[in-house]
Design a protein around this motif. Structure first.
Motif, short mmCIF file in Angstrom:
data_model
loop_
_atom_site.label_atom_id
_atom_site.label_comp_id
_atom_site.label_asym_id
_atom_site.label_seq_id
_atom_site.Cartn_x
_atom_site.Cartn_y
_atom_site.Cartn_z
N ARG A 82 0.87 -1.18 0.00
CA ARG A 82 0.00 0.00 0.00
C ARG A 82 0.91 1.22 0.00
NH1 ARG A 82 -4.83 2.15 3.78
NH2 ARG A 82 -4.09 4.28 4.04
N VAL A 83 0.57 2.18 -0.85
CA VAL A 83 1.41 3.36 -1.00
C VAL A 83 0.56 4.61 -0.78
CG1 VAL A 83 2.92 4.66 -2.55
CG2 VAL A 83 2.87 2.15 -2.66
N ASP A 84 0.99 5.46 0.15
CA ASP A 84 0.33 6.74 0.39
C ASP A 84 1.22 7.86 -0.14
OD1 ASP A 84 -1.89 5.66 1.75
OD2 ASP A 84 -0.73 5.51 3.60
N LEU A 85 0.67 8.65 -1.04
CA LEU A 85 1.40 9.76 -1.65
C LEU A 85 0.75 11.07 -1.23
CD1 LEU A 85 3.51 10.80 -3.71
CD2 LEU A 85 1.78 10.48 -5.49
N SER A 86 1.55 11.95 -0.61
CA SER A 86 1.01 13.22 -0.11
C SER A 86 1.84 14.38 -0.64
CB SER A 86 1.03 13.25 1.42
OG SER A 86 0.25 12.19 1.95
N VAL A 87 1.15 15.45 -1.00
CA VAL A 87 1.81 16.69 -1.42
C VAL A 87 1.27 17.83 -0.57
CG1 VAL A 87 2.07 18.38 -3.27
CG2 VAL A 87 2.28 15.94 -3.78
N ALA A 88 2.18 18.62 -0.03
CA ALA A 88 1.80 19.80 0.75
C ALA A 88 2.36 21.04 0.07
CB ALA A 88 2.34 19.70 2.17
N ALA A 89 1.48 21.96 -0.29
CA ALA A 89 1.90 23.22 -0.90
C ALA A 89 2.27 24.19 0.22
CB ALA A 89 0.78 23.78 -1.77
N VAL A 90 3.56 24.43 0.40
CA VAL A 90 4.04 25.29 1.48
C VAL A 90 4.33 26.68 0.92
CG1 VAL A 90 5.78 25.62 3.27
CG2 VAL A 90 5.06 23.30 2.63
N ARG A 91 3.65 27.68 1.46
CA ARG A 91 3.84 29.06 1.02
C ARG A 91 4.08 29.90 2.27
NH1 ARG A 91 3.72 26.00 -2.56
NH2 ARG A 91 2.40 26.00 -4.44
N ASP A 92 5.33 29.99 2.68
CA ASP A 92 5.69 30.65 3.94
C ASP A 92 6.74 31.71 3.66
OD1 ASP A 92 6.11 31.38 6.52
OD2 ASP A 92 7.07 29.50 7.15
N GLY A 93 6.28 32.91 3.35
CA GLY A 93 7.20 34.00 3.08
C GLY A 93 8.07 33.69 1.87
N ASP A 94 9.38 33.72 2.09
CA ASP A 94 10.31 33.46 1.00
C ASP A 94 10.40 31.98 0.65
OD1 ASP A 94 10.89 36.13 0.82
OD2 ASP A 94 12.65 36.02 2.13
N TYR A 95 9.90 31.14 1.56
CA TYR A 95 9.97 29.70 1.29
C TYR A 95 8.71 29.27 0.54
CZ TYR A 95 10.41 24.67 1.97
OH TYR A 95 10.52 23.32 1.76
N GLN A 96 8.89 28.95 -0.71
CA GLN A 96 7.79 28.53 -1.57
C GLN A 96 8.16 27.16 -2.15
OE1 GLN A 96 4.98 30.80 -2.54
NE2 GLN A 96 5.73 31.90 -0.73
N ALA A 97 7.42 26.13 -1.77
CA ALA A 97 7.78 24.80 -2.24
C ALA A 97 6.57 23.87 -2.20
CB ALA A 97 8.90 24.21 -1.39
N ASP A 98 6.66 22.81 -2.98
CA ASP A 98 5.68 21.73 -2.93
C ASP A 98 6.40 20.50 -2.37
OD1 ASP A 98 3.71 23.30 -3.99
OD2 ASP A 98 3.98 22.62 -6.05
N GLU A 99 6.10 20.19 -1.11
CA GLU A 99 6.77 19.08 -0.45
C GLU A 99 5.98 17.78 -0.65
OE1 GLU A 99 7.19 20.24 3.61
OE2 GLU A 99 8.70 21.78 3.17
N ILE A 100 6.71 16.71 -0.86
CA ILE A 100 6.06 15.43 -1.14
C ILE A 100 6.55 14.37 -0.17
CG2 ILE A 100 7.77 14.63 -2.85
CD1 ILE A 100 5.36 13.62 -4.52
N ASP A 101 5.63 13.57 0.32
CA ASP A 101 5.95 12.44 1.20
C ASP A 101 5.36 11.17 0.59
OD1 ASP A 101 7.35 13.75 3.27
OD2 ASP A 101 5.46 14.46 4.11
N LEU A 102 6.12 10.11 0.71
CA LEU A 102 5.73 8.84 0.12
C LEU A 102 5.92 7.75 1.17
CD1 LEU A 102 5.00 7.54 -2.69
CD2 LEU A 102 7.45 7.19 -2.99
N ASP A 103 4.84 7.10 1.55
CA ASP A 103 4.91 6.03 2.54
C ASP A 103 4.60 4.71 1.84
OD1 ASP A 103 5.09 5.29 5.49
OD2 ASP A 103 3.19 4.37 4.90
N ILE A 104 5.56 3.80 1.85
CA ILE A 104 5.41 2.51 1.16
C ILE A 104 5.37 1.40 2.20
CG2 ILE A 104 6.41 0.95 -0.55
CD1 ILE A 104 7.81 3.35 -1.79
N ALA A 105 4.21 0.80 2.36
CA ALA A 105 4.02 -0.27 3.35
C ALA A 105 3.84 -1.60 2.62
CB ALA A 105 2.81 0.04 4.22
N ALA A 106 4.92 -2.37 2.55
CA ALA A 106 4.86 -3.67 1.89
C ALA A 106 4.12 -4.67 2.77
CB ALA A 106 6.26 -4.18 1.59
N ASN A 107 3.33 -5.53 2.16
CA ASN A 107 2.68 -6.60 2.91
C ASN A 107 3.75 -7.49 3.53
OD1 ASN A 107 0.31 -5.52 2.06
ND2 ASN A 107 -0.24 -7.19 0.66
#
Length: 323
Positions: free
Chosen positions: A180-205
Motif C-alpha cells: 500500500r502506498v500513500d502519496l502526499s503533497v503539501a503546498a508550502v507558502r511561507d514567506g520566501d519559502y515557496q515549495a511543494d513538499e512530497i511524502d511517500l509512505d510505502i508499506a509492503a505486505n
C-alpha cells in the motif's frame, strides 16, 4: 536457427555479431530482433490463435507440421508446441531460383523431411530457458509500466496538495497486492519559502517486506516521481522530497509522455560522492539497495565514487567523527 538460417537481411549488424559470438543471452527479446522474417512471425502469431495470420502448412513437411510465413523473399516455418501453445520460428530462408535452387527454402525443407531431420529443428533446452527469461522480463516490464501509470494517476490527483492511496499488485496477479502506498503533497507558502513538499509512505505486505521485489517497487515509484537518485530523504519506509512550485504538475506532464509511449522513466545519477559505512556499501552495491550517507542523503551505490566530487557535508561530518 538464428546462426544457420539468418545469415543476411538484418536491419542492424549488432545482433548478427552477438549471434556469431554465441552471446544469445544478450539478444532479449528475440521476438524484437531487427530481421524481416522475425518481425513477420511476431506479427502473424499472437495470444489468440484464432487471429493468427499465416499462408498455411508447408506441404513438403509431412513429418512435422510447419506453418508457412512470407515476407518479401524470406520464408519461415513456424512450429506450435501443443503442450504450451507457444509458436516457434524453427526454420527460415530465402525463396530462390523458382524453387529449383539447392539453397531454396522449400528445397531445404523437403530434403530435411526426406532425411527425417525435421525434429532436429525443434527448440532445445537452451531455447526454452531463454523463453522463460524473456517471459519473466516481459512480465516485469509490464508490471513496472503499470506501476508508473498508477504513480502518474496518483500524482495528478495530489499535484496541488492532498493525499492519494495506491494498492500495488504483484507482477503475477494471482499473488495479490504487495504494498500500500500513500502519496502526499503539501503546498508550502511561507514567506520566501515557496515549495511543494512530497511524502511517500510505502508499506509492503508482510510476506514481501524486505524482498527484492519490494525494493524494485520502491525504486520504480521514486524514479517515476523524481528521477535524481540523491534527491530523496528517507526515514524508515517514508521518503520525502521538495519540489519547486508546480514541479509535480510538470512531472505529471512528463509521465503522460512515458505512459503514452509505453517507456519507463530512467533514474538520474548523483553528482557527488558520499560517505557511508563500508559494511552497508558492500551489500547494497551487490543487491542494488540504497544506503544513507553521513549527510542524510539516500542513494544507491552504483557509480565510481572517485570520479565524482565529494559531498561537502559528508566530508565535514566524517572529519568530525571520533578517531
Amino acid at each position: 536457427m538464428l546462426k544457420e538460417d539468418l545469415t543476411s537481411g538484418w536491419d542492424s549488424p549488432v545482433p548478427q555479431r552477438k549471434i556469431a559470438a554465441g552471446q544469445h543471452s544478450e539478444l532479449h527479446p528475440v521476438s524484437e530482433l531487427p530481421h524481416p522474417i522475425i518481425a513477420k512471425a511476431t506479427e502473424s502469431f499472437g495470444p489468440d490463435a484464432a487471429h493468427d495470420n499465416y499462408v498455411g502448412p508447408i506441404a513438403s513437411a509431412t513429418q512435422l507440421r510447419l506453418l508457412e510465413i512470407k515476407q518479401s523473399q524470406w520464408r519461415g516455418g513456424v512450429w506450435q508446441d501443443t503442450k504450451t501453445g507457444v509458436r516457434w520460428l524453427v526454420v527460415a530462408g530465402l525463396a530462390k531460383g523458382d524453387h529449383q535452387d539447392r539453397d531454396d527454402f522449400y528445397q531445404r525443407v523437403q530434403r530435411a523431411n526426406e532425411a527425417g531431420d525435421l525434429k532436429g529443428w525443434l527448440p532445445t533446452d537452451d531455447d526454452r530457458r531463454l523463453l522463460k527469461q524473456e517471459t519473466a522480463a516481459r512480465i516485469r516490464t509490464e508490471w513496472e509500466l503499470n506501476v508508473q501509470r498508477q504513480v502518474r494517476d496518483a500524482l495528478r490527483a495530489v499535484q496541488h496538495g492532498g493525499t492519494h492511496t495506491m494498492t500495488i499488485d504483484h507482477p503475477l496477479s494471482a499473488e495479490g497486492p504487495i504494498a500500500r502506498v500513500d502519496l502526499s503533497v503539501a503546498a508550502v507558502r511561507d514567506g520566501d519559502y515557496q515549495a511543494d513538499e512530497i511524502d511517500l509512505d510505502i508499506a509492503a505486505n508482510s510476506q514481501f517486506a524486505g524482498s527484492n521485489l519490494a525494493w524494485h517497487l520502491t525504486t520504480r515509484i521514486l524514479i517515476s516521481i523524481s528521477p535524481p537518485e540523491q534527491s530523496w530523504d528517507r526515514y524508515k519506509d517514508t521518503y520525502s522530497n521538495i519540489g519547486e512550485v508546480g514541479a509535480w504538475a510538470a512531472r505529471v506532464a512528463e509521465l503522460d509522455n512515458f505512459v503514452d509511449s509505453q517507456t519507463l522513466a530512467e533514474s538520474v545519477s548523483g553528482s557527488t560522492s558520499h560517505y557511508s559505512h563500508r559494511k552497508h556499501l558492500a551489500g547494497s552495491t551487490v543487491e542494488g539497495k540504497a544506503v544513507r550517507a553521513l549527510c542524510g542523503a539516500f542513494f544507491v551505490p552504483t557509480q565510481d565514487h572517485e570520479a565524482l566530487p565529494e559531498c561537502p557535508t559528508c566530508s565535514q561530518r566524517f572529519e568530525e567523527l571520533p578517531g
